[in-house]
Each structure stands twice: as structure tokens, then as C-alpha cells.
Enzyme design. Structure first.
Site, PDB file in Angstrom:
ATOM      1  N   GLY A  71     -51.549 -50.820 -21.377  1.00 17.67           N
ATOM      2  CA  GLY A  71     -50.826 -50.659 -22.627  1.00 17.67           C
ATOM      3  C   GLY A  71     -50.646 -49.192 -23.008  1.00 17.67           C
ATOM      4  O   GLY A  71     -49.588 -48.794 -23.494  1.00 17.67           O
ATOM      5  N   THR A  72     -51.665 -48.406 -22.771  1.00 17.07           N
ATOM      6  CA  THR A  72     -51.601 -46.988 -23.148  1.00 17.07           C
ATOM      7  C   THR A  72     -50.465 -46.276 -22.413  1.00 17.07           C
ATOM      8  O   THR A  72     -49.674 -45.545 -23.019  1.00 17.07           O
ATOM      9  CB  THR A  72     -52.951 -46.298 -22.841  1.00 17.07           C
ATOM     10  OG1 THR A  72     -53.967 -46.961 -23.596  1.00 17.07           O
ATOM     11  CG2 THR A  72     -52.918 -44.825 -23.211  1.00 17.07           C
ATOM     12  N   ASN A 151     -54.257 -54.444 -34.162  1.00 14.61           N
ATOM     13  CA  ASN A 151     -55.492 -54.793 -33.460  1.00 14.61           C
ATOM     14  C   ASN A 151     -56.704 -54.832 -34.384  1.00 14.61           C
ATOM     15  O   ASN A 151     -57.644 -55.583 -34.140  1.00 14.61           O
ATOM     16  CB  ASN A 151     -55.732 -53.818 -32.299  1.00 14.61           C
ATOM     17  CG  ASN A 151     -55.521 -52.376 -32.679  1.00 14.61           C
ATOM     18  OD1 ASN A 151     -54.471 -52.009 -33.221  1.00 14.61           O
ATOM     19  ND2 ASN A 151     -56.499 -51.549 -32.417  1.00 14.61           N
ATOM     20  N   GLN A 179     -51.294 -56.942 -28.779  1.00 15.46           N
ATOM     21  CA  GLN A 179     -52.134 -57.931 -29.471  1.00 15.46           C
ATOM     22  C   GLN A 179     -51.413 -59.241 -29.757  1.00 15.46           C
ATOM     23  O   GLN A 179     -52.057 -60.285 -29.847  1.00 15.46           O
ATOM     24  CB  GLN A 179     -52.671 -57.355 -30.788  1.00 15.46           C
ATOM     25  CG  GLN A 179     -53.683 -56.244 -30.611  1.00 15.46           C
ATOM     26  CD  GLN A 179     -55.011 -56.711 -30.012  1.00 15.46           C
ATOM     27  OE1 GLN A 179     -55.356 -57.899 -30.052  1.00 15.46           O
ATOM     28  NE2 GLN A 179     -55.766 -55.786 -29.434  1.00 15.46           N
ATOM     29  N   SER A 199     -50.210 -55.573 -22.263  1.00 11.13           N
ATOM     30  CA  SER A 199     -51.347 -55.129 -21.450  1.00 11.13           C
ATOM     31  C   SER A 199     -52.066 -56.344 -20.865  1.00 11.13           C
ATOM     32  O   SER A 199     -52.248 -57.352 -21.548  1.00 11.13           O
ATOM     33  CB  SER A 199     -52.307 -54.326 -22.333  1.00 11.13           C
ATOM     34  OG  SER A 199     -53.534 -54.133 -21.657  1.00 11.13           O
ATOM     35  N   HIS A 201     -55.333 -56.842 -19.843  1.00 10.57           N
ATOM     36  CA  HIS A 201     -56.704 -57.246 -20.169  1.00 10.57           C
ATOM     37  C   HIS A 201     -56.877 -57.825 -21.561  1.00 10.57           C
ATOM     38  O   HIS A 201     -57.957 -58.295 -21.920  1.00 10.57           O
ATOM     39  CB  HIS A 201     -57.690 -56.090 -19.920  1.00 10.57           C
ATOM     40  CG  HIS A 201     -57.656 -54.985 -20.924  1.00 10.57           C
ATOM     41  ND1 HIS A 201     -58.639 -54.844 -21.867  1.00 10.57           N
ATOM     42  CD2 HIS A 201     -56.802 -53.970 -21.118  1.00 10.57           C
ATOM     43  CE1 HIS A 201     -58.382 -53.758 -22.598  1.00 10.57           C
ATOM     44  NE2 HIS A 201     -57.263 -53.215 -22.160  1.00 10.57           N
ATOM     45  N   THR A 238     -47.528 -46.007  -5.789  1.00 13.40           N
ATOM     46  CA  THR A 238     -47.585 -47.325  -5.145  1.00 13.40           C
ATOM     47  C   THR A 238     -48.008 -48.368  -6.171  1.00 13.40           C
ATOM     48  O   THR A 238     -48.970 -48.170  -6.915  1.00 13.40           O
ATOM     49  CB  THR A 238     -48.574 -47.299  -3.963  1.00 13.40           C
ATOM     50  OG1 THR A 238     -48.145 -46.290  -3.053  1.00 13.40           O
ATOM     51  CG2 THR A 238     -48.622 -48.640  -3.252  1.00 13.40           C
ATOM     52  N   CYS A 326     -69.251 -44.616 -36.841  1.00 16.39           N
ATOM     53  CA  CYS A 326     -70.031 -44.416 -35.623  1.00 16.39           C
ATOM     54  C   CYS A 326     -69.410 -45.103 -34.418  1.00 16.39           C
ATOM     55  O   CYS A 326     -69.411 -44.568 -33.326  1.00 16.39           O
ATOM     56  CB  CYS A 326     -71.448 -44.905 -35.822  1.00 16.39           C
ATOM     57  SG  CYS A 326     -72.251 -44.017 -37.155  1.00 16.39           S
TER      58      CYS A 326
HETATM   59  C1  LIG Z   1     -55.716 -52.343 -26.274  1.00 15.74           C
HETATM   60  C2  LIG Z   1     -54.471 -51.869 -26.913  1.00 15.74           C
HETATM   61  C3  LIG Z   1     -53.670 -50.877 -26.323  1.00 15.74           C
HETATM   62  C4  LIG Z   1     -54.077 -50.176 -25.065  1.00 15.74           C
HETATM   63  O1  LIG Z   1     -53.938 -50.983 -23.929  1.00 15.74           O
HETATM   64  P1  LIG Z   1     -54.760 -50.587 -22.605  1.00 15.74           P
HETATM   65  O2  LIG Z   1     -54.247 -51.541 -21.580  1.00 15.74           O
HETATM   66  O3  LIG Z   1     -56.202 -50.775 -22.931  1.00 15.74           O
HETATM   67  O4  LIG Z   1     -54.422 -49.169 -22.278  1.00 15.74           O
HETATM   68  C5  LIG Z   1     -52.524 -50.498 -26.966  1.00 15.74           C
HETATM   69  N1  LIG Z   1     -52.143 -51.065 -28.124  1.00 15.74           N
HETATM   70  C6  LIG Z   1     -52.873 -52.021 -28.723  1.00 15.74           C
HETATM   71  C7  LIG Z   1     -52.403 -52.615 -30.005  1.00 15.74           C
HETATM   72  C8  LIG Z   1     -54.064 -52.441 -28.145  1.00 15.74           C
HETATM   73  O5  LIG Z   1     -54.792 -53.371 -28.764  1.00 15.74           O
END
Ligand SMILES: *Cc1c(COP(=O)(O)O)cnc(C)c1O
Length: 407
Positions: A71-72, A151, A179, A199, A201, A238, A326
Site C-alpha cells: 500500500g505504501t 484505519n 482498509q 494492499s 496483508h 522483476t 508511545c
Molecule cells: C496499512 C495501510 C497502508 C500501508 O500499506 P502497506 O502494504 O503496509 O505498505 C496504507 N494505507 C492504509 C489506510 C493502511 O491501513
């Protein structure tokens, strides 16, 4: 010990069906998709099929999907890409105060490179106002990037209305749907967006894979990285074929099961929210009461620190997260909670419970059973609580941590 995982917005376990196709790809379809031979062709076919699955899941065409490392990267790619493509048209980017850091920090970085940035405020529910957006658009605006669902507090934004506004003004619209994917319907034409991030995961796929949807016709011929001509020149390197195949399967299953799972999760979520509000005093629900993700419950507890609650919960096998200082690795609590006007002290007591496929109604009972005494115990010794037994003289006399302490 009983383990209750309620942190699905942070990440999810990989589903067995996804592991299966991924393993098969790792061992049997290892060829480089760019190779002409048999092995390469197998890899290429796996890649093409996965692209079709991801496209189908969001109502897109396969050629509109670019696979990324998550996602990043997809957020970075969308924002940098539009900024570079449209440099001679304008330099104004609009986003919101509650975006994920993958968006917010990318936009802020461009702000230091000569782009003008507008960060729209949100109301107490974390909602962006369509009217504010309309007023912020100028003839220099080239991109609006606003997330589909948040999120931290689960609030779902009026993307359809905002994207329509952007379209009428000829401005490209990106949404981070990391999300919302798999929890509420995500369809690029229904939403009317030009770019959309997902994303792996967060939807029971592996980490390190994601995708950016780029609407046909944007003449995108650039890559964040310099390298090969993969992904139609839009993402050099790749392809992560096993990850991509897994993402394809995860998307397919997410959409197949969405309706049923959303109803089931809403039931558990509503019971969770109702029980917390009933059985624990001085708690506030954060985020929108109804326009929120079906799996998302988030709260602020008065007079306690989020991380003390997390640690106590962890000792009972319950996994959750907090937007307190924290946990976020800084002295400031979550930018999302602060943008919603929640005071610092209260934001420090935030807890996020995000449900998933493995959660049941019994998990809510287990959570409440354990959480009620935890809150009671922590509040009894909390220095933030006016009625606490905390001894200021004994504990604070020689304390040097003054900058981060709110006493
Ligand atoms: C987790 C998340 C991301 C980042 O995705 P990654 O695959 O962990 O880099 C971006 N946007 C939102 C809203 C997320 O919850």
C-alpha cells in the site's frame, strides 16, 4: 492461553487458500515472466491471471492494475506520478488531515519541493466535508487524494461525491482503499476514482504486495524506480509473482465473501461497542457511529494510557492497538484523533479493536470479562484520574520526564 486477535487493521493472517496458490507458484511457476521459454510463460500466465482477479475485484480492466510492494508504494506512486505528469498544468494537491502516513508524508514531501498543499480538516467523526473540498479546488489543483476508510477510527468518507466534484473540475482523484477493500464494496466506477490503492496483508494476503489502479487514459509512462520495462513501464523490477498470485486469490475470496462477512462482522462489532459503552464508564466511541467499517470499533478511555491497557490486555491474550503517543513512536498521540478535536489527554487513552474472519461473539464476552477489571485496576492507580490513589509526592518529586508528561 486463549488468544483473541482484534488487530486486523494492522495486519491479517494469510488464508490457507492463499498460502496454497502462493506455495504452488514459489515452487512450480518460478520462471521470470519476461523470459520467453516454458518456465517464463508459466510465470507470465500466473501474473496475467492474478491481474485479472484483482481487476475483477474492483471493477477495473486488467491493464489498469500495476502491482507494487504494498500500500505504501502504491500511495507514493499515485501521488508522485500525478505530480510529475501534471507539473506544467498546476502544482496544487489536496488531501485530508486523517490520511495514512503513506499519503500524508508523501504529500508533505512534495510540499517541500514547490508544490502547494491543502490539508482539509475533518469533523468530530473524522469526516471530510464535501463543501470544504469544493472550496479548496483551484485552477492549479492537479490531484485530490482522500482515503476511502480510515484505519484508526473506521470512518468511511463520501468518496463518490468528492470524486464527482473532482471530475467536474478536471482534477484527478486518488483514494487509499487499503482498509475498505474486502469490508465494504470497492468499485472504481461506482466510486468514480482515477487511482486507487490496495494492499495484500490487510485482506488475508501476504505482506510486501499491493496494487495501484490507474484509470485508462492517464498516459502513465513512468516508474518510481529506474529499471526494466515491467508493468507497462510503470513499475520497474522483476514482478513478485508469488505475492501477486496470492493478492489475486485474496482479492477474489474477499469479494466472494464480502456480503456475508460484512453482516457477520457488523453483528460482532455492534455487540462489542454496545457492551463497552454499557459496562465501562467514561468511554467515548471514536469515529462515525454509523458510517464506519463493519469490523471497526475504536474508543477513548478517560484517565488511562492506551499502552498500559494494551499490555494488560496482552497478558490476557487479547491483541489490539492504540493511537497513544508511545505506540506511535512519537511524543504526540495519533494525528487522526487530534484532527478530530479529541484533547491530548483523552487521545492518550485510545484503543482500536478491529475484527476479522477468526473473531466470534464469544470473543466479545472474553474481551469484556477481562477489560472491565483491567480498566478498573488501571484507573485506580492512574495519575490522570482525580480519584486515583496515585502518590504524586512519592512518584513525581525527582522525575525528569517533564516534556512528555501531561500531569
Ligand atoms: C496499512 C495501510 C497502508 C500501508 O500499506 P502497506 O502494504 O503496509 O505498505 C496504507 N494505507 C492504509 C489506510 C493502511 O491501513
Amino acid at each position: 492461553m486463549r488468544r483473541v486477535y482484534m488487530d486486523h487493521s494492522a495486519t491479517t493472517p494469510v488464508r490457507p487458500e492463499v498460502v496454497e496458490v502462493m506455495l504452488n507458484c514459489l515452487t512450480e511457476k518460478f520462471g521470470n515472466p519476461s523470459s520467453l521459454h516454458y518456465f517464463g510463460r508459466l510465470g507470465r500466465r500466473a501474473l496475467d491471471e492474478a491481474r485479472e482477479k484483482v481487476a475483477n475485484a474492483i471493477g477495473a480492466k486488467p491493464e489498469e492494475i500495476v502491482f507494487t510492494s504494498g500500500g505504501t508504494e502504491a500511495d507514493n506512486m499515485a501521488i508522485h506520478g500525478v505530480a510529475m505528469l501534471n507539473q506544467n498544468r498546476g502544482n496544487h494537491i489536496i488531501t485530508s488531515a486523517v490520511e495514512h502516513h503513506a499519503v500524508l508524508n508523501t504529500v508533505k514531501a512534495l510540499g517541500k519541493q514547490g508544490f502547494t498543499v491543502t490539508i482539509l480538516p475533518v469533523d468530530k467523526y473524522g469526516m471530510v466535508s464535501v463543501e470544504d473540498l469544493a472550496n479548496a479546488i483551484t485552477d492549479k489543483t492537479i490531484l485530490i487524494t482522500i482515503m476511502h476508510a480510515n484505519n484508526e477510527v473506521g470512518t468511511v468518507q463520501p468518496i463518490k461525491e468528492m470524486a464527482a466534484l473532482a471530475k467536474a473540475k478536471g482534477v484527478l482523484f486518488h483514494t487509499d482503499a487499503v482498509q475498505s477493500m474486502g469490508k465494504i464494496p470497492v468499485n472504481v466506477d461506482e466510486l468514480g476514482v482515477d487511482l486507487l490503492t490496495i494492499s495484500g496483508h490487510k485482506i488475508y494476503g501476504p505482506k510486501g504486495v499491493g496494487a495501484l489502479y490507474i484509470r485508462k487514459g492517464t498516459r502513465w509512462r513512468q516508474s518510481l524506480f529506474h529499471g526494466g520495462a515491467q508493468e507497462r513501464l510503470r513499475r520497474a523490477g522483476t514482478e513478485n509473482v508469488p505475492g501477486i498470485v496470492a493478492l489475486g486469490k485474496a482479492c477474489e475470496l474477499a469479494v466472494q465473501e464480502l456480503d456475508k462477512e460484512a453482516v457477520r462482522l457488523t453483528g460482532i462489532r455492534d455487540k462489542l461497542i454496545q457492551e463497552v459503552m454499557e459496562k465501562i464508564a467514561d468511554v467515548r466511541l471514536t469515529g462515525h457511529p454509523t458510517k464506519r467499517l463493519p469490523n471497526h470499533a475504536s474508543f477513548c478511555f478517560e484517565f488511562i494510557e492506551g499502552e498500559s491497557m494494551l499490555l494488560s490486555m496482552d497478558m490476557k491474550g487479547i491483541a489490539a492497538s492504540s493511537g497513544s503517543a508511545c505506540t506511535s513512536g512519537s511524543l504526540e498521540p495519533s494525528h487522526v484523533l487530534l484532527a478530530m478535536g479529541i484533547p491530548h489527554e483523552l487521545a492518550h487513552g485510545s484503543i482500536r479493536l478491529t475484527l476479522g474472519r477468526d473473531n466470534t461473539m464469544e470473543d466479545v464476552d472474553y474481551f469484556i470479562e477481562n477489560m472491565v477489571p483491567i480498566v478498573e485496576r488501571l484507573r485506580a492507580m492512574s495519575p490522570l484520574n482525580p480519584d486515583s490513589e496515585f502518590d504524586f509526592e512519592e512518584n513525581c518529586a525527582d522525575c525528569k520526564i517533564s516534556s512528555s508528561c501531561h500531569l
